[in-house]
Scaffold this motif. Structure first.
Motif, short mmCIF file in Angstrom:
data_model
loop_
_atom_site.label_atom_id
_atom_site.label_comp_id
_atom_site.label_asym_id
_atom_site.label_seq_id
_atom_site.Cartn_x
_atom_site.Cartn_y
_atom_site.Cartn_z
N LEU A 84 17.19 -2.58 -18.59
CA LEU A 84 17.39 -2.47 -17.15
C LEU A 84 16.02 -2.21 -16.54
O LEU A 84 15.03 -2.05 -17.24
CB LEU A 84 18.33 -1.31 -16.84
CG LEU A 84 19.69 -1.33 -17.53
CD1 LEU A 84 20.48 -0.08 -17.16
CD2 LEU A 84 20.47 -2.57 -17.17
N ARG A 85 15.97 -2.15 -15.25
CA ARG A 85 14.73 -1.79 -14.57
C ARG A 85 14.99 -0.61 -13.65
O ARG A 85 16.05 -0.52 -13.03
CB ARG A 85 14.18 -2.96 -13.75
CG ARG A 85 13.42 -3.94 -14.58
CD ARG A 85 12.58 -4.87 -13.74
NE ARG A 85 11.98 -5.88 -14.59
CZ ARG A 85 10.82 -5.71 -15.22
NH1 ARG A 85 10.14 -4.60 -15.07
NH2 ARG A 85 10.33 -6.65 -15.99
N LEU A 86 14.02 0.26 -13.60
CA LEU A 86 14.08 1.34 -12.63
C LEU A 86 13.62 0.80 -11.28
O LEU A 86 12.96 -0.24 -11.22
CB LEU A 86 13.19 2.51 -13.10
CG LEU A 86 13.64 3.13 -14.42
CD1 LEU A 86 12.60 4.11 -14.92
CD2 LEU A 86 14.98 3.82 -14.26
N VAL B 269 19.30 5.89 -10.83
CA VAL B 269 19.60 4.51 -10.45
C VAL B 269 18.72 3.56 -11.26
O VAL B 269 17.53 3.79 -11.42
CB VAL B 269 19.36 4.28 -8.94
CG1 VAL B 269 19.58 2.81 -8.58
CG2 VAL B 269 20.27 5.18 -8.11
N ALA B 270 19.33 2.55 -11.79
CA ALA B 270 18.60 1.45 -12.43
C ALA B 270 19.16 0.16 -11.86
O ALA B 270 20.23 0.15 -11.23
CB ALA B 270 18.77 1.50 -13.94
N VAL B 271 18.44 -0.92 -12.07
CA VAL B 271 18.91 -2.20 -11.55
C VAL B 271 19.04 -3.19 -12.70
O VAL B 271 18.40 -3.05 -13.74
CB VAL B 271 17.98 -2.76 -10.45
CG1 VAL B 271 17.84 -1.77 -9.32
CG2 VAL B 271 16.63 -3.11 -11.03
N VAL B 272 19.89 -4.16 -12.47
CA VAL B 272 20.13 -5.18 -13.49
C VAL B 272 19.42 -6.46 -13.07
O VAL B 272 19.74 -7.03 -12.03
CB VAL B 272 21.64 -5.48 -13.62
CG1 VAL B 272 21.86 -6.58 -14.64
CG2 VAL B 272 22.39 -4.24 -14.03
N PRO B 273 18.44 -6.89 -13.85
CA PRO B 273 17.83 -8.18 -13.55
C PRO B 273 18.71 -9.31 -14.07
O PRO B 273 18.94 -9.41 -15.26
CB PRO B 273 16.50 -8.14 -14.28
CG PRO B 273 16.63 -7.08 -15.32
CD PRO B 273 17.83 -6.23 -15.00
N PRO C 144 14.78 -4.60 -7.77
CA PRO C 144 14.20 -3.25 -7.81
C PRO C 144 13.62 -2.80 -6.47
O PRO C 144 13.83 -1.66 -6.06
CB PRO C 144 13.12 -3.36 -8.88
CG PRO C 144 13.53 -4.49 -9.75
CD PRO C 144 14.26 -5.45 -8.86
N TRP D 7 24.51 7.08 -14.51
CA TRP D 7 23.57 6.12 -13.93
C TRP D 7 24.33 5.18 -13.01
O TRP D 7 25.37 4.65 -13.38
CB TRP D 7 22.91 5.29 -15.03
CG TRP D 7 21.86 6.01 -15.81
CD1 TRP D 7 22.04 6.87 -16.85
CD2 TRP D 7 20.44 5.94 -15.60
NE1 TRP D 7 20.84 7.34 -17.30
CE2 TRP D 7 19.82 6.77 -16.56
CE3 TRP D 7 19.64 5.23 -14.70
CZ2 TRP D 7 18.45 6.93 -16.64
CZ3 TRP D 7 18.26 5.39 -14.79
CH2 TRP D 7 17.68 6.23 -15.74
N ILE E 223 24.13 1.60 -11.65
CA ILE E 223 23.46 0.35 -11.98
C ILE E 223 23.65 -0.58 -10.79
O ILE E 223 24.75 -1.07 -10.54
CB ILE E 223 24.03 -0.29 -13.26
CG1 ILE E 223 24.09 0.74 -14.39
CG2 ILE E 223 23.20 -1.51 -13.64
CD1 ILE E 223 22.75 1.28 -14.81
N LEU F 153 13.73 -0.04 -18.51
CA LEU F 153 14.57 1.02 -19.07
C LEU F 153 15.44 0.39 -20.15
O LEU F 153 16.49 -0.20 -19.85
CB LEU F 153 15.46 1.64 -17.98
CG LEU F 153 16.50 2.64 -18.50
CD1 LEU F 153 15.81 3.90 -19.00
CD2 LEU F 153 17.50 2.99 -17.41
N LEU G 285 23.84 -8.81 -18.42
CA LEU G 285 24.64 -7.65 -18.82
C LEU G 285 26.04 -7.71 -18.21
O LEU G 285 27.03 -7.37 -18.86
CB LEU G 285 23.93 -6.35 -18.41
CG LEU G 285 24.62 -5.05 -18.84
CD1 LEU G 285 24.85 -5.01 -20.34
CD2 LEU G 285 23.79 -3.84 -18.39
#
Lengths: 40, 139
Positions: free
Chosen positions: A13-15, B39-43, B23, B16, B18, A21, B47
């Protein structure tokens, strides 16, 4: 398709600051992942 | 879920959010509206596809129940905003509980844009995952 009992793959994942991440970094304690369509 | 974060943390769980957004968009939002969880993001959708999180339709998003929920959000002060490049408004969300070993212990796939699991179900799933975790409070 993953389901209960499967291991979460080692995807990244990306922060928000763009750092990576790896999902493997979340191991060691239970984790709740809440997938949001968008933040607002 | 925010009011239940103390319960989740007491169980030894990380929480978390997501976000299915780029970003920079997430960073800009969080700067303005800080959230009490990580917080994280999904590129991309990799997923989401792996977890079987589906996509909805514009017809579903524009259905009366969905519009009602958006109106309720507006009344609470949260206005819908324009999507940016990299966002997929049709992607549906969901919630996943993973144990300390990285194994999926519970999975909820949203069926509509506003569908979320019951909080009681989430708390129960996290408690069960914590009970099998060496770092969980129930161990």
């Amino acid at each position: 398709m993953l389901s209960v009992g499967d291991r979460l793959p080692d995807l990244e994942l990306r922060l928000p600051d763009e750092r990576l991440l790896p999902l493997s970094d979340l191991r060691g304690r239970p984790v709740l992942l809440i997938f949001l369509r968008h933040l607002a | 879920m925010e009011p239940h974060l103390p319960e989740l943390r007491a169980l030894g769980a990380d929480v978390w959010a997501i976000a299915l957004t780029p970003p920079r968009r997430a960073a800009a939002y969080l700067e303005r509206y800080p959230l009490p969880l990580r917080v994280a993001v999904v590129p991309g959708r990799k997923l989401c596809v792996a977890l079987g999180l589906g996509r909805t339709t514009w017809w579903s998003i524009l259905s009366p129940p969905s519009i009602g929920r958006y109106l309720a959000a507006i009344l609470r002060g949260t206005w819908p905003r324009k999507p940016v490049k990299g966002e997929d408004l049709l992607q549906l969300g969901g919630e996943v509980v993973v144990d300390a070993a990285g194994v999926i212990r519970w999975l909820y796939r949203s069926r509509t844009a506003t569908d979320r699991p019951r909080v009681s179900a989430v708390l129960k799933a996290v408690a069960q995952a914590a009970a099998t975790s060496p770092t969980g409070s129930n161990s």
